[in-house]
Design a protein around this motif. Structure first.
Motif, PDB file in Angstrom:
ATOM      1  N   VAL A   1       0.832  -1.207   0.000  1.00 36.38           N
ATOM      2  CA  VAL A   1       0.000   0.000   0.000  1.00 36.38           C
ATOM      3  C   VAL A   1       0.865   1.255   0.000  1.00 36.38           C
ATOM      4  O   VAL A   1       0.777   2.092  -0.892  1.00 36.38           O
ATOM      5  CB  VAL A   1      -0.961   0.021   1.207  1.00 36.38           C
ATOM      6  CG1 VAL A   1      -1.831   1.280   1.176  1.00 36.38           C
ATOM      7  CG2 VAL A   1      -1.827  -1.230   1.218  1.00 36.38           C
ATOM      8  N   SER A   2       1.734   1.382   0.995  1.00 39.42           N
ATOM      9  CA  SER A   2       2.481   2.627   1.157  1.00 39.42           C
ATOM     10  C   SER A   2       3.521   2.861   0.065  1.00 39.42           C
ATOM     11  O   SER A   2       3.911   3.995  -0.183  1.00 39.42           O
ATOM     12  CB  SER A   2       3.172   2.658   2.521  1.00 39.42           C
ATOM     13  OG  SER A   2       4.075   1.579   2.666  1.00 39.42           O
ATOM     14  N   SER A   3       3.946   1.798  -0.624  1.00 37.53           N
ATOM     15  CA  SER A   3       4.932   1.989  -1.691  1.00 37.53           C
ATOM     16  C   SER A   3       4.324   2.665  -2.916  1.00 37.53           C
ATOM     17  O   SER A   3       5.038   3.267  -3.722  1.00 37.53           O
ATOM     18  CB  SER A   3       5.541   0.640  -2.099  1.00 37.53           C
ATOM     19  OG  SER A   3       4.552  -0.219  -2.645  1.00 37.53           O
ATOM     20  N   ARG A   4       3.013   2.594  -3.055  1.00 39.34           N
ATOM     21  CA  ARG A   4       2.369   3.180  -4.235  1.00 39.34           C
ATOM     22  C   ARG A   4       1.425   4.326  -3.889  1.00 39.34           C
ATOM     23  O   ARG A   4       0.929   5.015  -4.775  1.00 39.34           O
ATOM     24  CB  ARG A   4       1.601   2.110  -5.011  1.00 39.34           C
ATOM     25  CG  ARG A   4       0.572   1.365  -4.186  1.00 39.34           C
ATOM     26  CD  ARG A   4      -0.164   0.284  -4.977  1.00 39.34           C
ATOM     27  NE  ARG A   4      -0.985  -0.576  -4.145  1.00 39.34           N
ATOM     28  CZ  ARG A   4      -2.183  -0.251  -3.684  1.00 39.34           C
ATOM     29  NH1 ARG A   4      -2.713   0.912  -3.998  1.00 39.34           N
ATOM     30  NH2 ARG A   4      -2.858  -1.107  -2.938  1.00 39.34           N
ATOM     31  N   ASP A   5       1.175   4.536  -2.603  1.00 42.87           N
ATOM     32  CA  ASP A   5       0.225   5.575  -2.217  1.00 42.87           C
ATOM     33  C   ASP A   5       0.715   6.245  -0.940  1.00 42.87           C
ATOM     34  O   ASP A   5       0.248   5.940   0.156  1.00 42.87           O
ATOM     35  CB  ASP A   5      -1.164   4.978  -2.014  1.00 42.87           C
ATOM     36  CG  ASP A   5      -2.236   6.051  -1.855  1.00 42.87           C
ATOM     37  OD1 ASP A   5      -1.934   7.218  -2.115  1.00 42.87           O
ATOM     38  OD2 ASP A   5      -3.371   5.712  -1.468  1.00 42.87           O
ATOM     39  N   SER A   6       1.668   7.138  -1.075  1.00 42.52           N
ATOM     40  CA  SER A   6       2.212   7.837   0.087  1.00 42.52           C
ATOM     41  C   SER A   6       2.178   9.333  -0.171  1.00 42.52           C
ATOM     42  O   SER A   6       2.030   9.782  -1.305  1.00 42.52           O
ATOM     43  CB  SER A   6       3.649   7.390   0.348  1.00 42.52           C
ATOM     44  OG  SER A   6       4.502   7.745  -0.733  1.00 42.52           O
ATOM     45  N   ILE A   7       2.306  10.086   0.900  1.00 41.72           N
ATOM     46  CA  ILE A   7       2.346  11.540   0.786  1.00 41.72           C
ATOM     47  C   ILE A   7       3.230  12.080   1.899  1.00 41.72           C
ATOM     48  O   ILE A   7       3.136  11.622   3.044  1.00 41.72           O
ATOM     49  CB  ILE A   7       0.925  12.156   0.871  1.00 41.72           C
ATOM     50  CG1 ILE A   7       0.902  13.569   0.273  1.00 41.72           C
ATOM     51  CG2 ILE A   7       0.383  12.149   2.271  1.00 41.72           C
ATOM     52  CD1 ILE A   7       0.985  13.603  -1.236  1.00 41.72           C
ATOM     53  N   PRO A   8       4.138  13.005   1.613  1.00 41.81           N
ATOM     54  CA  PRO A   8       4.958  13.564   2.678  1.00 41.81           C
ATOM     55  C   PRO A   8       4.211  14.630   3.469  1.00 41.81           C
ATOM     56  O   PRO A   8       3.326  15.308   2.934  1.00 41.81           O
ATOM     57  CB  PRO A   8       6.147  14.170   1.925  1.00 41.81           C
ATOM     58  CG  PRO A   8       5.589  14.526   0.591  1.00 41.81           C
ATOM     59  CD  PRO A   8       4.545  13.499   0.287  1.00 41.81           C
ATOM     60  N   ASP A   9       4.558  14.750   4.735  1.00 43.53           N
ATOM     61  CA  ASP A   9       4.050  15.830   5.573  1.00 43.53           C
ATOM     62  C   ASP A   9       5.192  16.801   5.838  1.00 43.53           C
ATOM     63  O   ASP A   9       6.351  16.392   5.980  1.00 43.53           O
ATOM     64  CB  ASP A   9       3.502  15.279   6.889  1.00 43.53           C
ATOM     65  CG  ASP A   9       2.247  14.461   6.668  1.00 43.53           C
ATOM     66  OD1 ASP A   9       1.267  15.018   6.154  1.00 43.53           O
ATOM     67  OD2 ASP A   9       2.251  13.258   7.000  1.00 43.53           O
ATOM     68  N   SER A  10       4.858  18.068   5.946  1.00 42.35           N
ATOM     69  CA  SER A  10       5.895  19.097   5.939  1.00 42.35           C
ATOM     70  C   SER A  10       5.756  20.091   7.072  1.00 42.35           C
ATOM     71  O   SER A  10       4.676  20.292   7.636  1.00 42.35           O
ATOM     72  CB  SER A  10       5.856  19.872   4.614  1.00 42.35           C
ATOM     73  OG  SER A  10       5.976  19.025   3.507  1.00 42.35           O
ATOM     74  N   MET A  11       6.887  20.730   7.390  1.00 45.38           N
ATOM     75  CA  MET A  11       6.895  21.990   8.106  1.00 45.38           C
ATOM     76  C   MET A  11       7.154  23.065   7.057  1.00 45.38           C
ATOM     77  O   MET A  11       8.101  22.959   6.287  1.00 45.38           O
ATOM     78  CB  MET A  11       7.974  22.042   9.184  1.00 45.38           C
ATOM     79  CG  MET A  11       8.050  23.393   9.885  1.00 45.38           C
ATOM     80  SD  MET A  11       9.430  23.544  11.059  1.00 45.38           S
ATOM     81  CE  MET A  11       8.888  22.398  12.323  1.00 45.38           C
ATOM     82  N   VAL A  12       6.283  24.058   7.024  1.00 43.73           N
ATOM     83  CA  VAL A  12       6.443  25.163   6.070  1.00 43.73           C
ATOM     84  C   VAL A  12       6.870  26.393   6.861  1.00 43.73           C
ATOM     85  O   VAL A  12       6.150  26.854   7.755  1.00 43.73           O
ATOM     86  CB  VAL A  12       5.140  25.438   5.302  1.00 43.73           C
ATOM     87  CG1 VAL A  12       5.336  26.596   4.329  1.00 43.73           C
ATOM     88  CG2 VAL A  12       4.686  24.190   4.557  1.00 43.73           C
ATOM     89  N   ILE A  13       8.052  26.889   6.539  1.00 47.32           N
ATOM     90  CA  ILE A  13       8.627  28.020   7.264  1.00 47.32           C
ATOM     91  C   ILE A  13       8.512  29.279   6.402  1.00 47.32           C
ATOM     92  O   ILE A  13       8.892  29.273   5.224  1.00 47.32           O
ATOM     93  CB  ILE A  13      10.101  27.741   7.603  1.00 47.32           C
ATOM     94  CG1 ILE A  13      10.196  26.469   8.472  1.00 47.32           C
ATOM     95  CG2 ILE A  13      10.734  28.925   8.321  1.00 47.32           C
ATOM     96  CD1 ILE A  13      11.598  25.922   8.597  1.00 47.32           C
ATOM     97  N   PHE A  14       7.975  30.329   7.006  1.00 47.36           N
ATOM     98  CA  PHE A  14       7.833  31.616   6.325  1.00 47.36           C
ATOM     99  C   PHE A  14       8.837  32.586   6.961  1.00 47.36           C
ATOM    100  O   PHE A  14       8.619  33.067   8.081  1.00 47.36           O
ATOM    101  CB  PHE A  14       6.409  32.153   6.468  1.00 47.36           C
ATOM    102  CG  PHE A  14       5.356  31.223   5.926  1.00 47.36           C
ATOM    103  CD1 PHE A  14       5.017  31.237   4.584  1.00 47.36           C
ATOM    104  CD2 PHE A  14       4.710  30.323   6.765  1.00 47.36           C
ATOM    105  CE1 PHE A  14       4.052  30.374   4.083  1.00 47.36           C
ATOM    106  CE2 PHE A  14       3.742  29.460   6.275  1.00 47.36           C
ATOM    107  CZ  PHE A  14       3.417  29.476   4.932  1.00 47.36           C
ATOM    108  N   ASP A  15       9.913  32.834   6.280  1.00 46.58           N
ATOM    109  CA  ASP A  15      10.975  33.693   6.793  1.00 46.58           C
ATOM    110  C   ASP A  15      10.897  35.048   6.110  1.00 46.58           C
ATOM    111  O   ASP A  15      11.541  35.308   5.097  1.00 46.58           O
ATOM    112  CB  ASP A  15      12.342  33.031   6.557  1.00 46.58           C
ATOM    113  CG  ASP A  15      13.486  33.793   7.197  1.00 46.58           C
ATOM    114  OD1 ASP A  15      13.210  34.668   8.043  1.00 46.58           O
ATOM    115  OD2 ASP A  15      14.642  33.521   6.848  1.00 46.58           O
ATOM    116  N   ASP A  16      10.040  35.923   6.670  1.00 53.52           N
ATOM    117  CA  ASP A  16       9.808  37.262   6.113  1.00 53.52           C
ATOM    118  C   ASP A  16       9.399  37.179   4.639  1.00 53.52           C
ATOM    119  O   ASP A  16      10.076  37.680   3.740  1.00 53.52           O
ATOM    120  CB  ASP A  16      11.051  38.136   6.276  1.00 53.52           C
ATOM    121  CG  ASP A  16      11.315  38.490   7.733  1.00 53.52           C
ATOM    122  OD1 ASP A  16      10.489  38.097   8.595  1.00 53.52           O
ATOM    123  OD2 ASP A  16      12.329  39.140   8.014  1.00 53.52           O
TER     124      ASP A  16
END
Length: 459
Positions: free
Chosen positions: A224-239
């Protein structure tokens, strides 16, 4: 509309994407990112229409309860990035209506963006949860004022924001980031009452990624996970500078929660729709592995599967109730009933661990000790593995091992752990569902029934 390849090409915009500490120049060069990227590209191709005025039908708001109901199978089959785009556009449409009376200056901007995003066929990631710092303190009381995304400078042509958003699914693959306050704000927290659309490639935006995607392992062990994965992120806003036309709220503390509440309507529908399908999948795995183990007629096994079926049916009934009691916005966009949606999501999250425990108890320890599928490629090992993993009656060792890997991948490995957490937290934690239930439940009717039962009615 864009083709899948055009979509991939559009992401080469100088975005700062990191994976395991390294800056990624080409998303396709990292297998853990290339797989979900291709899934998003495939979704583009699936909906592609070359007509110059064509728009993706998935991004259109349901205009009747039937349209809303028909959207459910589409939601459960679409990739997560297309789903977050749909949710984002629905969120903005609902939020615009709610801002009409109190902050009307933002409404034309929102509607113009929604129309343009549909026509440009962009993908949008939702940025709601802040770093938060000390959870016992409000945004304005934090030791580090950047613990919540805030405006640090206002210019004639826009604003500059700083902070970070956490738990952002598919951020690296979107074109735009829908940034919104994570909670209601109070006077004195005007700088934190900011909602805006930020391009992923904007200067000052940095994205880190973590994923449950299997790496350097045989894909057959992770069906399952080898064909259907998604990354989760930290999104940093630096000015990061945001032009005025992309600012949808700026300083209006009384309206800070409008976007989060609007998002909840759509995000929880997606969560519940997936939970219903997931519950049926767990029942199917339990049934198949019990049959393969030769235990399907044992009473305690049958009882556990019965409980799993009841759980799955109750979740489906909750979803049906949410759809049957669908409500409409003033513009005529239909969304599922708040209380039924939240109650169903609560039950799905609260009982998920129990259903997984039943599945593991039925399956046995081979869920985590079964040989790798690559062992079956070895001509010396294969006959022995098939002999000792098989159970006769046409149940081969290879087939049974494949079932074990499917169970481990979805419930007892990185992907399974991800599900345990996200089932609880996505769309708001369980406390949020309790609050919505408390707000919408007809407690007066319940009290009247209790008084009647006690012979106190009318007293």
């Amino acid at each position: 509309m864009l083709t899948g390849q055009q979509y991939k090409d559009s992401l080469r915009d100088g975005r700062r994407v990191y994976f395991e500490g390294k800056l990624v120049d080409d998303l396709e060069s990292v297998p853990a990112l290339a797989v979900p990227l291709q899934r998003a590209a495939d979704a583009y191709d699936a909906y592609y229409d070359p007509a110059p005025d064509a728009v993706n039908p998935v991004t259109m708001a349901p205009r009747s309860p039937d349209e809303l109901r028909n959207r459910i199978p589409v939601i459960t089959e679409m990739d997560l990035l297309t789903n977050t785009t749909y949710q984002s556009l629905m969120t903005l449409s609902v939020a615009a209506a709610r801002l009409e009376a109190h902050a009307p200056e933002f409404v034309p901007r929102i509607r113009q963006y929604v129309d343009g995003a549909r026509r440009a066929d962009v993908r949008i990631a939702e940025c709601i949860t802040d770093a938060k710092g000390n959870r016992s303190l409000s945004p304005s009381q934090q030791e580090d004022p950047d613990s919540y995304v805030r405006v640090v400078e206002r210019r004639p042509d826009g604003v500059v924001i700083r902070g970070a958003k956490l738990h952002i699914s598919a951020a690296a693959f979107g074109h735009d980031l829908m940034v919104m306050p994570t909670k209601s704000m109070k006077p004195g927290e005007e700088d934190y009452s900011i909602a805006a659309i930020v391009p992923v490639g904007a200067p000052g935006v940095t994205i880190t990624n973590t994923t449950y995607h299997p790496r350097n392992r045989d894909d057959r062990d992770f069906p399952v996970s080898s064909r259907d994965s998604i990354p989760d992120s930290m999104v940093i806003f630096d000015d990061v500078f945001v032009p005025t036309e992309r600012v949808f709220l700026d300083g209006q503390t009384a309206q800070a929660a409008v976007f989060a509440h609007s998002l909840g309507l759509w995000e929880r529908l997606g969560g519940v729709s997936f939970m219903v399908q997931q519950a049926d999948e767990l029942v199917g795995l339990a049934s198949l592995i019990a049959e393969a183990n030769g235990t399907s007629r044992i009473s305690h096994v049958r009882e556990k599967i019965d409980e799993m079926m009841i759980h799955a049916t109750l979740l489906r009934a909750g979803l049906e109730a949410a759809l049957s009691h669908a409500q409409a916005t003033p513009e005529g966009y239909y969304y599922p009933d708040d209380m039924y949606t939240n109650v169903t999501k609560y039950q799905g999250a609260a009982q998920f661990s129990t259903m997984v425990r039943h599945l593991h108890d039925i399956a046995g320890g081979a869920v985590v000790t079964a040989p790798s599928m690559s062992d079956f490629d070895n001509p010396d090992l294969a006959p022995l593995l098939d002999k000792y993993m098989g159970t006769g009656s046409g149940i081969s060792g290879k087939y049974r091992t494949q079932l074990f890997h499917a169970i481990r991948d979805t419930t007892a490995d990185s992907f399974g752990g991800w599900h345990h957490v996200t089932n609880l937290q996505s769309g708001g934690g369980m406390f949020a569902q309790r609050l919505v239930t408390r707000k919408n439940y007809d407690i007066e009717r319940a009290r009247e029934l209790a008084l009647k039962a006690a012979g106190l009615a009318g007293s």
